[in-house]
Motif scaffolding. Structure first.
Motif, PDB file in Angstrom:
ATOM      1  N   TYR A  84      16.365  67.794  -9.343  1.00 42.52           N
ATOM      2  CA  TYR A  84      15.936  67.033 -10.518  1.00 42.52           C
ATOM      3  C   TYR A  84      14.453  67.293 -10.754  1.00 42.52           C
ATOM      4  O   TYR A  84      13.619  66.954  -9.926  1.00 42.52           O
ATOM      5  CB  TYR A  84      16.186  65.547 -10.277  1.00 42.52           C
ATOM      6  CG  TYR A  84      16.190  64.673 -11.526  1.00 42.52           C
ATOM      7  CD1 TYR A  84      15.238  64.824 -12.531  1.00 42.52           C
ATOM      8  CD2 TYR A  84      17.143  63.676 -11.693  1.00 42.52           C
ATOM      9  CE1 TYR A  84      15.247  64.032 -13.667  1.00 42.52           C
ATOM     10  CE2 TYR A  84      17.157  62.865 -12.824  1.00 42.52           C
ATOM     11  CZ  TYR A  84      16.208  63.054 -13.804  1.00 42.52           C
ATOM     12  OH  TYR A  84      16.213  62.261 -14.927  1.00 42.52           O
ATOM     13  N   MET A  85      14.138  67.876 -11.894  1.00 40.49           N
ATOM     14  CA  MET A  85      12.747  68.079 -12.281  1.00 40.49           C
ATOM     15  C   MET A  85      12.391  67.023 -13.322  1.00 40.49           C
ATOM     16  O   MET A  85      12.840  67.081 -14.463  1.00 40.49           O
ATOM     17  CB  MET A  85      12.545  69.477 -12.859  1.00 40.49           C
ATOM     18  CG  MET A  85      11.112  69.782 -13.227  1.00 40.49           C
ATOM     19  SD  MET A  85      10.963  71.506 -13.742  1.00 40.49           S
ATOM     20  CE  MET A  85       9.314  71.491 -14.460  1.00 40.49           C
ATOM     21  N   PHE A  86      11.582  66.041 -12.918  1.00 45.94           N
ATOM     22  CA  PHE A  86      11.241  64.925 -13.789  1.00 45.94           C
ATOM     23  C   PHE A  86      10.268  65.366 -14.880  1.00 45.94           C
ATOM     24  O   PHE A  86       9.568  66.376 -14.745  1.00 45.94           O
ATOM     25  CB  PHE A  86      10.632  63.777 -12.980  1.00 45.94           C
ATOM     26  CG  PHE A  86      11.603  63.143 -12.014  1.00 45.94           C
ATOM     27  CD1 PHE A  86      12.375  62.057 -12.389  1.00 45.94           C
ATOM     28  CD2 PHE A  86      11.742  63.643 -10.728  1.00 45.94           C
ATOM     29  CE1 PHE A  86      13.268  61.478 -11.508  1.00 45.94           C
ATOM     30  CE2 PHE A  86      12.632  63.072  -9.840  1.00 45.94           C
ATOM     31  CZ  PHE A  86      13.399  61.977 -10.225  1.00 45.94           C
ATOM     32  N   GLN A  87      10.198  64.578 -15.935  1.00 44.47           N
ATOM     33  CA  GLN A  87       9.355  64.913 -17.076  1.00 44.47           C
ATOM     34  C   GLN A  87       7.886  65.042 -16.682  1.00 44.47           C
ATOM     35  O   GLN A  87       7.158  65.882 -17.202  1.00 44.47           O
ATOM     36  CB  GLN A  87       9.526  63.853 -18.167  1.00 44.47           C
ATOM     37  CG  GLN A  87       8.908  64.234 -19.492  1.00 44.47           C
ATOM     38  CD  GLN A  87       9.297  63.260 -20.596  1.00 44.47           C
ATOM     39  OE1 GLN A  87      10.111  62.385 -20.404  1.00 44.47           O
ATOM     40  NE2 GLN A  87       8.692  63.420 -21.743  1.00 44.47           N
ATOM     41  N   ASP A  88       7.432  64.202 -15.738  1.00 37.63           N
ATOM     42  CA  ASP A  88       6.033  64.266 -15.295  1.00 37.63           C
ATOM     43  C   ASP A  88       5.879  65.088 -14.015  1.00 37.63           C
ATOM     44  O   ASP A  88       4.828  65.072 -13.380  1.00 37.63           O
ATOM     45  CB  ASP A  88       5.481  62.852 -15.093  1.00 37.63           C
ATOM     46  CG  ASP A  88       6.230  62.080 -14.012  1.00 37.63           C
ATOM     47  OD1 ASP A  88       7.217  62.618 -13.452  1.00 37.63           O
ATOM     48  OD2 ASP A  88       5.830  60.940 -13.720  1.00 37.63           O
ATOM     49  N   TYR A  89       6.952  65.794 -13.622  1.00 36.52           N
ATOM     50  CA  TYR A  89       7.016  66.688 -12.464  1.00 36.52           C
ATOM     51  C   TYR A  89       7.094  65.939 -11.133  1.00 36.52           C
ATOM     52  O   TYR A  89       7.682  66.433 -10.177  1.00 36.52           O
ATOM     53  CB  TYR A  89       5.847  67.680 -12.419  1.00 36.52           C
ATOM     54  CG  TYR A  89       5.677  68.469 -13.694  1.00 36.52           C
ATOM     55  CD1 TYR A  89       6.772  68.849 -14.459  1.00 36.52           C
ATOM     56  CD2 TYR A  89       4.414  68.830 -14.148  1.00 36.52           C
ATOM     57  CE1 TYR A  89       6.623  69.563 -15.621  1.00 36.52           C
ATOM     58  CE2 TYR A  89       4.258  69.557 -15.318  1.00 36.52           C
ATOM     59  CZ  TYR A  89       5.365  69.914 -16.051  1.00 36.52           C
ATOM     60  OH  TYR A  89       5.209  70.615 -17.217  1.00 36.52           O
ATOM     61  N   ALA A  90       6.494  64.727 -11.026  1.00 40.85           N
ATOM     62  CA  ALA A  90       6.607  63.865  -9.841  1.00 40.85           C
ATOM     63  C   ALA A  90       6.274  64.608  -8.546  1.00 40.85           C
ATOM     64  O   ALA A  90       6.951  64.435  -7.528  1.00 40.85           O
ATOM     65  CB  ALA A  90       8.016  63.256  -9.762  1.00 40.85           C
ATOM     66  N   LEU A  91       5.227  65.408  -8.545  1.00 35.91           N
ATOM     67  CA  LEU A  91       4.784  66.079  -7.324  1.00 35.91           C
ATOM     68  C   LEU A  91       4.048  65.088  -6.428  1.00 35.91           C
ATOM     69  O   LEU A  91       3.418  64.147  -6.914  1.00 35.91           O
ATOM     70  CB  LEU A  91       3.858  67.246  -7.671  1.00 35.91           C
ATOM     71  CG  LEU A  91       4.477  68.358  -8.522  1.00 35.91           C
ATOM     72  CD1 LEU A  91       3.407  69.383  -8.902  1.00 35.91           C
ATOM     73  CD2 LEU A  91       5.633  69.030  -7.799  1.00 35.91           C
ATOM     74  N   GLY A  99       3.654  72.387   0.738  1.00 38.08           N
ATOM     75  CA  GLY A  99       4.243  71.171   1.282  1.00 38.08           C
ATOM     76  C   GLY A  99       5.227  70.520   0.324  1.00 38.08           C
ATOM     77  O   GLY A  99       6.282  70.030   0.734  1.00 38.08           O
ATOM     78  N   ASN A 100       4.896  70.507  -0.959  1.00 38.54           N
ATOM     79  CA  ASN A 100       5.800  69.952  -1.962  1.00 38.54           C
ATOM     80  C   ASN A 100       7.123  70.710  -1.992  1.00 38.54           C
ATOM     81  O   ASN A 100       8.200  70.098  -2.066  1.00 38.54           O
ATOM     82  CB  ASN A 100       5.156  69.992  -3.352  1.00 38.54           C
ATOM     83  CG  ASN A 100       4.448  68.704  -3.715  1.00 38.54           C
ATOM     84  OD1 ASN A 100       5.067  67.730  -4.139  1.00 38.54           O
ATOM     85  ND2 ASN A 100       3.135  68.694  -3.521  1.00 38.54           N
ATOM     86  N   ILE A 101       7.048  72.022  -1.946  1.00 39.18           N
ATOM     87  CA  ILE A 101       8.268  72.836  -1.993  1.00 39.18           C
ATOM     88  C   ILE A 101       9.065  72.678  -0.703  1.00 39.18           C
ATOM     89  O   ILE A 101      10.287  72.492  -0.727  1.00 39.18           O
ATOM     90  CB  ILE A 101       7.917  74.317  -2.239  1.00 39.18           C
ATOM     91  CG1 ILE A 101       7.182  74.467  -3.568  1.00 39.18           C
ATOM     92  CG2 ILE A 101       9.180  75.179  -2.225  1.00 39.18           C
ATOM     93  CD1 ILE A 101       6.610  75.841  -3.819  1.00 39.18           C
ATOM     94  N   ARG A 102       8.373  72.700   0.427  1.00 36.96           N
ATOM     95  CA  ARG A 102       9.043  72.601   1.722  1.00 36.96           C
ATOM     96  C   ARG A 102       9.734  71.242   1.893  1.00 36.96           C
ATOM     97  O   ARG A 102      10.768  71.141   2.547  1.00 36.96           O
ATOM     98  CB  ARG A 102       8.039  72.823   2.853  1.00 36.96           C
ATOM     99  CG  ARG A 102       8.665  72.995   4.223  1.00 36.96           C
ATOM    100  CD  ARG A 102       7.610  73.264   5.285  1.00 36.96           C
ATOM    101  NE  ARG A 102       6.871  74.489   5.036  1.00 36.96           N
ATOM    102  CZ  ARG A 102       7.333  75.696   5.356  1.00 36.96           C
ATOM    103  NH1 ARG A 102       8.522  75.818   5.919  1.00 36.96           N
ATOM    104  NH2 ARG A 102       6.602  76.775   5.105  1.00 36.96           N
TER     105      ARG A 102
END
Length: 246
Positions: A84-91, A99-102
């Motif tokens: 799920y890719m949120f509208q605000d990206y939610a990183l 780290g975000n990807i992992r």
């Protein structure tokens, strides 16, 4: 194949509505949800992800029942394995790009992380935090994170809405790349007709929680609904010119 037959009450700016969707989406389809704000597009994404529960109905992905109100089945988001890719990206602001990807991986796979960062041109940014990135860079990180879990279904909620025109055009390629890499169903929310025609293999138009039409974008956008929508946009444009002229 994704089969959807659900109902869910919604509270919109126009009052209470009921989202009622009955549809089938084929494997490897890139479907766009198209309609005015408040029509139920984001609610449908959240239902498919398991973040919002329908009042009744059924959702089946291939041979797996994700939701069945009669049989009291409601799989958790983790068991549905949805990206799920949120509208605000939610990183995560405290994590680096890497780290975000992992974080999205179910099992540690360093090679897969490296491949994703190379694919989306993120190698040089791997140690950067989200606040140090441009909008386009954050979008690429969010896409890479959504793919890291190797999801059954990829959901993108207006992923390009916060970007300027030139950046939107450039990053449409990244979405197409992500869809082809995943080789499964992608559902994209967009208000941009050109974007839909460029990316989608099919489109579902929604109004007040109901499906008006579903099919090839060129065919759908030549019907009465699109003519009404285009007329609405034309009236807004005419008003803008009137006020600017003053």
């Amino acid at each position: 194949m994704l089969k959807i037959d659900i109902e869910r009450p919604m509270l919109t700016s126009e009052g209470k509505k009921t989202l009622k969707i009955c549809s089938e989406i084929a494997d490897r389809e890139l479907l766009c949800l198209f309609g005015h704000s408040g029509s139920g597009k984001t609610t449908l994404l959240r239902i498919l992800a398991g973040l919002t529960t329908p009042s009744k109905g059924r959702i089946v992905y291939n041979d797996t029942v994700w939701f069945d109100s009669d049989r009291k089945i409601n799989l958790s988001p983790q068991l549905r394995n949805v990206g799920y890719m949120f509208q605000d990206y939610a990183l995560f602001p405290n994590m680096s790009v890497e780290g975000n990807i992992r974080f999205a991986q179910k099992e540690k796979d360093t090679d897969a992380i490296e491949e994703l960062m190379e694919l989306f041109d993120l190698i040089a940014l791997r140690k950067q935090k989200p606040t140090q990135l441009s909008g386009g860079q954050r979008q690429r990180v969010a896409l890479a994170r959504a793919l890291a879990a190797k999801p059954n279904l990829l959901l993108l909620d207006e992923p390009l809405s916060a970007l300027d025109f030139e950046m939107r055009i450039a990053l449409q390629h990244e979405i197409r790349k992500a869809h082809l890499l995943l080789n499964t169903i992608t559902i994209l929310v967009s208000h941009d007709v050109n974007e839909v025609c460029s990316l989608a293999s099919s489109v579902m138009t929604i109004k007040n929680g109901r499906v008006l039409s579903q099919g090839n974008p060129k065919e759908i956008f030549s019907d009465g609904y699109f003519q009404n929508y285009a007329q609405f946009l034309g009236e807004i444009s005419a008003l803008s010119e009137l006020f600017l002229g003053q």
